[in-house]
Design a protein around this motif. Structure first.
Motif, PDB file in Angstrom:
ATOM      1  N   LEU A  35     -69.638 -35.087  13.903  1.00 23.59           N
ATOM      2  CA  LEU A  35     -69.611 -35.390  12.472  1.00 23.59           C
ATOM      3  C   LEU A  35     -68.625 -36.513  12.154  1.00 23.59           C
ATOM      4  O   LEU A  35     -68.900 -37.395  11.327  1.00 23.59           O
ATOM      5  CB  LEU A  35     -69.264 -34.136  11.665  1.00 23.59           C
ATOM      6  N   LYS A  86     -69.628 -40.158  10.518  1.00 24.55           N
ATOM      7  CA  LYS A  86     -69.053 -40.714   9.279  1.00 24.55           C
ATOM      8  C   LYS A  86     -68.652 -42.172   9.458  1.00 24.55           C
ATOM      9  O   LYS A  86     -68.728 -42.968   8.516  1.00 24.55           O
ATOM     10  CB  LYS A  86     -67.832 -39.898   8.851  1.00 24.55           C
ATOM     11  N   ILE A 127     -72.190 -39.215   3.737  1.00 26.05           N
ATOM     12  CA  ILE A 127     -71.505 -37.950   3.430  1.00 26.05           C
ATOM     13  C   ILE A 127     -70.989 -37.952   1.983  1.00 26.05           C
ATOM     14  O   ILE A 127     -71.040 -36.929   1.287  1.00 26.05           O
ATOM     15  CB  ILE A 127     -70.338 -37.714   4.411  1.00 26.05           C
ATOM     16  N   LYS A 128     -70.518 -39.135   1.532  1.00 29.30           N
ATOM     17  CA  LYS A 128     -70.012 -39.232   0.150  1.00 29.30           C
ATOM     18  C   LYS A 128     -71.100 -38.890  -0.859  1.00 29.30           C
ATOM     19  O   LYS A 128     -70.865 -38.185  -1.846  1.00 29.30           O
ATOM     20  CB  LYS A 128     -69.484 -40.647  -0.109  1.00 29.30           C
ATOM     21  N   LEU A 137     -73.814 -37.065  -0.324  1.00 29.25           N
ATOM     22  CA  LEU A 137     -74.128 -35.635  -0.223  1.00 29.25           C
ATOM     23  C   LEU A 137     -73.143 -34.792  -1.027  1.00 29.25           C
ATOM     24  O   LEU A 137     -73.532 -33.882  -1.770  1.00 29.25           O
ATOM     25  CB  LEU A 137     -74.110 -35.196   1.238  1.00 29.25           C
ATOM     26  N   LEU A 138     -71.858 -35.091  -0.858  1.00 32.69           N
ATOM     27  CA  LEU A 138     -70.822 -34.322  -1.560  1.00 32.69           C
ATOM     28  C   LEU A 138     -70.836 -34.592  -3.062  1.00 32.69           C
ATOM     29  O   LEU A 138     -70.377 -33.750  -3.851  1.00 32.69           O
ATOM     30  CB  LEU A 138     -69.447 -34.647  -0.980  1.00 32.69           C
ATOM     31  N   ASN A 154     -68.901 -28.052   6.301  1.00 33.88           N
ATOM     32  CA  ASN A 154     -69.026 -28.983   7.423  1.00 33.88           C
ATOM     33  C   ASN A 154     -70.263 -28.707   8.274  1.00 33.88           C
ATOM     34  O   ASN A 154     -70.924 -29.619   8.769  1.00 33.88           O
ATOM     35  CB  ASN A 154     -67.781 -28.940   8.312  1.00 33.88           C
ATOM     36  N   LEU A 196     -73.093 -30.206   6.483  1.00 36.82           N
ATOM     37  CA  LEU A 196     -73.051 -31.672   6.580  1.00 36.82           C
ATOM     38  C   LEU A 196     -73.521 -32.124   7.963  1.00 36.82           C
ATOM     39  O   LEU A 196     -74.228 -33.125   8.092  1.00 36.82           O
ATOM     40  CB  LEU A 196     -71.626 -32.171   6.308  1.00 36.82           C
ATOM     41  N   THR A 197     -73.112 -31.357   8.982  1.00 37.44           N
ATOM     42  CA  THR A 197     -73.538 -31.685  10.347  1.00 37.44           C
ATOM     43  C   THR A 197     -75.057 -31.560  10.475  1.00 37.44           C
ATOM     44  O   THR A 197     -75.723 -32.415  11.084  1.00 37.44           O
ATOM     45  CB  THR A 197     -72.851 -30.757  11.361  1.00 37.44           C
ATOM     46  N   CYS A 227     -77.255 -31.888   8.052  1.00 40.21           N
ATOM     47  CA  CYS A 227     -77.851 -33.015   7.312  1.00 40.21           C
ATOM     48  C   CYS A 227     -77.779 -34.295   8.146  1.00 40.21           C
ATOM     49  O   CYS A 227     -78.715 -35.113   8.130  1.00 40.21           O
ATOM     50  CB  CYS A 227     -77.123 -33.225   5.983  1.00 40.21           C
ATOM     51  N   ALA A 228     -76.664 -34.478   8.861  1.00 44.75           N
ATOM     52  CA  ALA A 228     -76.507 -35.671   9.702  1.00 44.75           C
ATOM     53  C   ALA A 228     -77.568 -35.698  10.794  1.00 44.75           C
ATOM     54  O   ALA A 228     -78.125 -36.749  11.126  1.00 44.75           O
ATOM     55  CB  ALA A 228     -75.107 -35.700  10.306  1.00 44.75           C
TER      56      ALA A 228
END
Length: 469
Positions: free
Chosen positions: A389, A393, A400-401, A403-404, A412, A415-416, A418-419
């Protein structure tokens, strides 16, 4: 009568010594200021000595001032203005009884032609400089000029492909001067013909001389650049990097003089890191090279142009100036206005072409860097590495920005996930890499749709692909 002749002789000797002192002081100080990039101080010095030459009725002294102005315009790339000053200098120095004056004039003129890539003309002027230097009486100035004439001749012959004669000139210059610079030029020759072992001998000598002798900053920069080039050729990347970084440090002092040197340092660093397969640093220094290529010429031109105009305006105010020199100021003023426009136009066109070429190179390297980074993070994902992750980034900082921004409560692990979808991993691949059941991946997709409000009719992969656009 004998007493009268003795008085006349003493007066003549005193007159000659005064002029010799004028020459030594002007040329020594001028060289130091030019090599340090102090254009304004350099011009002020020549204004002072031009006025002094007028009061002394020393037309050759005026000629040396014009020659200085020609030389510094050559180094700044103002070739049209340089040509104008060369013509003025030739009028005052062409018939000088001092053969050294003629020798130094033709030496500077040869450098002017070499900048224009007119090697035959450069060699012709260099030969004239040698001829007049042979006729000149031996002084500190002539002893200093002789090895530099050999160095310049070696460069001109190398460009013409006359390598045997070129080497003889470089070795002759080194035998006479044996400085860091002359040893460096012999090393450059051997690097040019791809003989790094022979180059290494002179690199070591140049390094030794640079420590034991006083070497100007500009020449030290050139020596370190050559050392970096050599170590890169013999695959000693650590020493190559060290030498090139040292050249960058020296550049702080010499930035406004011979900026082509520092451009080559940036290019050498880009090549070094490209060879080391460090795409990030290679891209950084290629970009620096491109920026320097696009801005340094314009900056130097602006500084030199202002300094030249100051020279004109100051001399105009000289009350002791001869009336018959008034046309010079009129012509010079017109030249500043017209030539500047022509030169700037040519310079802008040239810079545009260079910028386009460099932009293509930079984009190609940037794509190469991104491809390599993508391969690295893909491999980290396959190994289920915890640093995946973080590296992701770095490559996609905005992803990531965004998404948040949609859902600040994402964890996390989410987010991982989604990545990995951004990288278009299939459900089966994600299951294999993260050691979970295929059904669990499908459930995670469903939860992510709800957490990010992704409509059911939109493909989840397309959603993440277009998220930052």
């Amino acid at each position: 009568m004998g007493l009268f002749l003795a008085i006349i002789s003493c007066s003549h000797d005193s007159h000659d010594k005064e002029r010799e002192s004028f020459d030594v002081s002007l040329l020594t100080q001028g060289s130091e200021l030019q090599l340090s990039g102090e254009y304004e101080a350099f011009v002020r010095l020549n204004i002072i000595y031009l006025k002094k030459a007028v009061k002394m009725k020393y037309k050759e002294g005026k000629g040396l001032c014009y020659l200085n102005m020609a030389g510094v315009n050559v180094s700044a790339g103002n070739y049209e203005k340089a040509r104008f000053f060369f013509i003025k200098a030739e009028k005052d120095l062409g018939n000088s009884e001092n053969a050294y004056h003629k020798a130094t004039f033709y030496d500077d003129y040869s450098l002017y032609y070499s900048h224009l890539k007119l090697n035959d003309k450069a060699i012709e002027c260099n030969n004239k400089a040698f001829q007049y230097l042979k006729e000149a009486k031996k002084t500190k100035l002539t002893q200093k000029l002789l090895p530099r004439l050999y160095v310049n001749k070696g460069i001109y012959y190398a460009w013409k492909g006359w390598l045997g004669t070129s080497l003889k000139c470089f070795t002759k210059a080194n035998a006479l001067e044996n400085s860091a610079y002359t040893n460096c030029m012999v090393a450059q020759y051997y690097l040019f013909i791809h003989e790094p072992d022979s180059a290494g001998i002179y690199i070591a000598k140049a390094d030794e001389k640079m420590i034991s002798q006083k070497t100007t900053d500009v020449e030290s920069l050139w020596v370190y650049y050559t050392m970096g080039y050599y170590y890169n050729e013999v695959d000693n990347s650590e020493q190559a990097e060290k030498a090139l970084k040292k050249a960058l440090e020296i550049n702080i002092k010499t930035r406004r003089t011979y900026s082509s040197h520092i451009k080559e340092v940036y290019k050498a660093l880009a090549d070094l890191y490209k060879k080391k397969n460090d795409g990030g640093k290679a891209y950084f220094y290629l970009k620096k090279y491109m920026e320097e290529e696009g801005s340094s010429d314009a900056a130097r031109f602006a500084a030199m142009n202002k300094a030249t105009e100051d020279f004109i305006s100051e001399v105009k105010q000289e009350s002791d100036w001869h009336k018959n020199d008034l046309p010079l100021f009129i012509a010079l003023s017109i030249t500043v206005l017209t030539v500047s426009g022509v030169y700037v136009h040519k310079m802008i066109n040239g810079l545009k072409k260079k910028k386009n070429t460099l932009k293509e190179q930079t984009n190609a390297l940037k794509n190469r860097v991104q491809t390599k980074q993508l391969e690295e993070i893909t491999e980290l994902a396959k190994r289920n590495d915890s640093s995946f992750l973080l590296k992701f980034k770095e490559l996609y900082p905005d992803f990531i920005k965004v998404l948040l921004k949609i859902n600040p409560d994402l964890e996390n692990s989410e987010l991982t996930f989604c990545a990995m979808l951004k990288l278009r991993f299939s459900s089966k691949e994600i299951a294999d890499y993260t050691f979970v059941q295929h059904r669990s991946v499908q459930q995670k997709k469903y939860r992510i749709r709800k957490r990010l409000n992704i409509p059911g009719e939109i493909d989840i992969y397309d959603f993440f692909e277009n998220l930052t656009e």
